[in-house]
Write a protein that holds these residues in place. Structure first.
Motif, PDB file in Angstrom:
ATOM      1  N   VAL A  12       0.864  -1.183   0.000  1.00  0.00           N
ATOM      2  CA  VAL A  12       0.000   0.000   0.000  1.00  0.00           C
ATOM      3  C   VAL A  12       0.902   1.235   0.000  1.00  0.00           C
ATOM      4  O   VAL A  12       1.941   1.243   0.638  1.00  0.00           O
ATOM      5  CB  VAL A  12      -0.923   0.029   1.249  1.00  0.00           C
ATOM      6  N   VAL A  13       0.489   2.273  -0.718  1.00  0.00           N
ATOM      7  CA  VAL A  13       1.219   3.540  -0.718  1.00  0.00           C
ATOM      8  C   VAL A  13       0.538   4.479   0.264  1.00  0.00           C
ATOM      9  O   VAL A  13      -0.676   4.676   0.210  1.00  0.00           O
ATOM     10  CB  VAL A  13       1.235   4.171  -2.128  1.00  0.00           C
ATOM     11  N   PHE A  14       1.314   5.054   1.188  1.00  0.00           N
ATOM     12  CA  PHE A  14       0.821   6.090   2.091  1.00  0.00           C
ATOM     13  C   PHE A  14       1.347   7.417   1.567  1.00  0.00           C
ATOM     14  O   PHE A  14       2.543   7.563   1.321  1.00  0.00           O
ATOM     15  CB  PHE A  14       1.292   5.851   3.527  1.00  0.00           C
ATOM     16  N   ARG A  15       0.444   8.390   1.407  1.00  0.00           N
ATOM     17  CA  ARG A  15       0.806   9.676   0.801  1.00  0.00           C
ATOM     18  C   ARG A  15       0.463  10.811   1.751  1.00  0.00           C
ATOM     19  O   ARG A  15      -0.661  10.948   2.201  1.00  0.00           O
ATOM     20  CB  ARG A  15       0.054   9.833  -0.518  1.00  0.00           C
ATOM     21  N   ASP A  16       1.471  11.636   2.035  1.00  0.00           N
ATOM     22  CA  ASP A  16       1.292  12.853   2.840  1.00  0.00           C
ATOM     23  C   ASP A  16       1.118  13.993   1.841  1.00  0.00           C
ATOM     24  O   ASP A  16       2.078  14.467   1.259  1.00  0.00           O
ATOM     25  CB  ASP A  16       2.510  13.082   3.732  1.00  0.00           C
ATOM     26  N   ALA A  22       5.430  10.377  -0.434  1.00  0.00           N
ATOM     27  CA  ALA A  22       4.723   9.097  -0.447  1.00  0.00           C
ATOM     28  C   ALA A  22       5.724   7.980  -0.239  1.00  0.00           C
ATOM     29  O   ALA A  22       6.890   8.093  -0.630  1.00  0.00           O
ATOM     30  CB  ALA A  22       3.983   8.919  -1.758  1.00  0.00           C
ATOM     31  N   PHE A  23       5.269   6.901   0.395  1.00  0.00           N
ATOM     32  CA  PHE A  23       6.136   5.742   0.566  1.00  0.00           C
ATOM     33  C   PHE A  23       5.318   4.471   0.437  1.00  0.00           C
ATOM     34  O   PHE A  23       4.139   4.419   0.752  1.00  0.00           O
ATOM     35  CB  PHE A  23       6.893   5.786   1.908  1.00  0.00           C
ATOM     36  N   LEU A  24       5.978   3.448  -0.072  1.00  0.00           N
ATOM     37  CA  LEU A  24       5.359   2.149  -0.300  1.00  0.00           C
ATOM     38  C   LEU A  24       5.732   1.228   0.840  1.00  0.00           C
ATOM     39  O   LEU A  24       6.904   1.101   1.202  1.00  0.00           O
ATOM     40  CB  LEU A  24       5.847   1.566  -1.629  1.00  0.00           C
ATOM     41  N   SER A  27       0.591  -3.223   4.308  1.00  0.00           N
ATOM     42  CA  SER A  27      -0.405  -2.872   5.305  1.00  0.00           C
ATOM     43  C   SER A  27      -1.704  -3.608   5.022  1.00  0.00           C
ATOM     44  O   SER A  27      -1.906  -4.156   3.938  1.00  0.00           O
ATOM     45  CB  SER A  27      -0.655  -1.367   5.268  1.00  0.00           C
ATOM     46  N   THR A  28      -2.605  -3.584   6.003  1.00  0.00           N
ATOM     47  CA  THR A  28      -3.947  -4.109   5.810  1.00  0.00           C
ATOM     48  C   THR A  28      -4.938  -2.988   5.532  1.00  0.00           C
ATOM     49  O   THR A  28      -6.129  -3.237   5.370  1.00  0.00           O
ATOM     50  CB  THR A  28      -4.421  -4.887   7.057  1.00  0.00           C
ATOM     51  N   ALA A  29      -4.449  -1.740   5.472  1.00  0.00           N
ATOM     52  CA  ALA A  29      -5.317  -0.591   5.201  1.00  0.00           C
ATOM     53  C   ALA A  29      -5.965  -0.755   3.832  1.00  0.00           C
ATOM     54  O   ALA A  29      -5.333  -1.220   2.878  1.00  0.00           O
ATOM     55  CB  ALA A  29      -4.527   0.698   5.256  1.00  0.00           C
ATOM     56  N   ASP A  30      -7.218  -0.330   3.730  1.00  0.00           N
ATOM     57  CA  ASP A  30      -7.971  -0.497   2.498  1.00  0.00           C
ATOM     58  C   ASP A  30      -8.286   0.867   1.893  1.00  0.00           C
ATOM     59  O   ASP A  30      -8.521   1.835   2.620  1.00  0.00           O
ATOM     60  CB  ASP A  30      -9.270  -1.247   2.792  1.00  0.00           C
ATOM     61  N   SER A  31      -8.256   0.947   0.579  1.00  0.00           N
ATOM     62  CA  SER A  31      -8.556   2.193  -0.103  1.00  0.00           C
ATOM     63  C   SER A  31      -9.094   1.883  -1.494  1.00  0.00           C
ATOM     64  O   SER A  31      -8.663   0.941  -2.141  1.00  0.00           O
ATOM     65  CB  SER A  31      -7.302   3.049  -0.211  1.00  0.00           C
ATOM     66  N   ASP A  39       7.715   1.674  -9.860  1.00  0.00           N
ATOM     67  CA  ASP A  39       8.053   0.384 -10.456  1.00  0.00           C
ATOM     68  C   ASP A  39       7.076  -0.040 -11.555  1.00  0.00           C
ATOM     69  O   ASP A  39       7.199  -1.113 -12.125  1.00  0.00           O
ATOM     70  CB  ASP A  39       8.135  -0.699  -9.386  1.00  0.00           C
ATOM     71  N   GLY A  40       6.082   0.815 -11.842  1.00  0.00           N
ATOM     72  CA  GLY A  40       5.120   0.531 -12.900  1.00  0.00           C
ATOM     73  C   GLY A  40       3.875  -0.203 -12.442  1.00  0.00           C
ATOM     74  O   GLY A  40       2.938  -0.364 -13.214  1.00  0.00           O
ATOM     75  N   ASN A  41       3.847  -0.649 -11.200  1.00  0.00           N
ATOM     76  CA  ASN A  41       2.678  -1.350 -10.658  1.00  0.00           C
ATOM     77  C   ASN A  41       1.695  -0.351 -10.064  1.00  0.00           C
ATOM     78  O   ASN A  41       2.060   0.752  -9.678  1.00  0.00           O
ATOM     79  CB  ASN A  41       3.103  -2.355  -9.589  1.00  0.00           C
ATOM     80  N   THR A  42       0.440  -0.764  -9.972  1.00  0.00           N
ATOM     81  CA  THR A  42      -0.607   0.060  -9.392  1.00  0.00           C
ATOM     82  C   THR A  42      -0.926  -0.461  -7.994  1.00  0.00           C
ATOM     83  O   THR A  42      -1.134  -1.656  -7.804  1.00  0.00           O
ATOM     84  CB  THR A  42      -1.873   0.022 -10.272  1.00  0.00           C
ATOM     85  N   TYR A  43      -0.941   0.452  -7.026  1.00  0.00           N
ATOM     86  CA  TYR A  43      -1.190   0.099  -5.630  1.00  0.00           C
ATOM     87  C   TYR A  43      -2.297   0.978  -5.058  1.00  0.00           C
ATOM     88  O   TYR A  43      -2.485   2.102  -5.504  1.00  0.00           O
ATOM     89  CB  TYR A  43       0.075   0.318  -4.789  1.00  0.00           C
ATOM     90  N   PRO A  44      -3.005   0.476  -4.024  1.00  0.00           N
ATOM     91  CA  PRO A  44      -3.954   1.337  -3.308  1.00  0.00           C
ATOM     92  C   PRO A  44      -3.183   2.446  -2.600  1.00  0.00           C
ATOM     93  O   PRO A  44      -2.059   2.237  -2.133  1.00  0.00           O
ATOM     94  CB  PRO A  44      -4.607   0.402  -2.288  1.00  0.00           C
ATOM     95  N   VAL A  45      -3.774   3.633  -2.529  1.00  0.00           N
ATOM     96  CA  VAL A  45      -3.116   4.763  -1.864  1.00  0.00           C
ATOM     97  C   VAL A  45      -3.997   5.261  -0.724  1.00  0.00           C
ATOM     98  O   VAL A  45      -5.201   5.395  -0.868  1.00  0.00           O
ATOM     99  CB  VAL A  45      -2.781   5.897  -2.859  1.00  0.00           C
TER     100      VAL A  45
END
Length: 83
Positions: A12-16, A22-24, A27-31, A39-45
């Motif tokens: 999961v990416v957390f973005r301030d 932002a940092f990867l 986590s179990t956080a859902d978005s 890296d070209g992949n798509t992650y929940p933010v």
């Protein structure tokens, strides 16, 4: 552990947003919002209000409290040794 009882543990990416940081991490956080990472992949933010990039303690902009001044103010207000 029981199967299908635990939340999914995934990248999961957390973005301030205030610091543009932002940092990867995992986590179990859902978005529902996603972001394409370097890296070209798509992650929940997950957007956060504050991180180490914007927190006053970590940025060196923390305020210090003058404890001695507070004690003197208390003693002036209530008197030293009054009973």
């Amino acid at each position: 552990m029981q199967k299908d009882k635990q939340p999914e543990y995934r990248p999961v990416v957390f973005r301030d947003r205030s610091a543009g940081f932002a940092f990867l991490t995992r986590s179990t956080a859902d978005s529902d919002t996603t972001i394409e990472w370097d890296d070209g992949n798509t992650y929940p933010v997950v957007d956060v209000e504050i991180s180490s990039e914007s927190h006053p303690f970590y940025t060196g902009k923390a305020r210090t409290v003058d404890a001695e001044g507070r004690i003197a103010k208390f003693e002036r207000k209530y008197g030293e040794g009054k009973e």
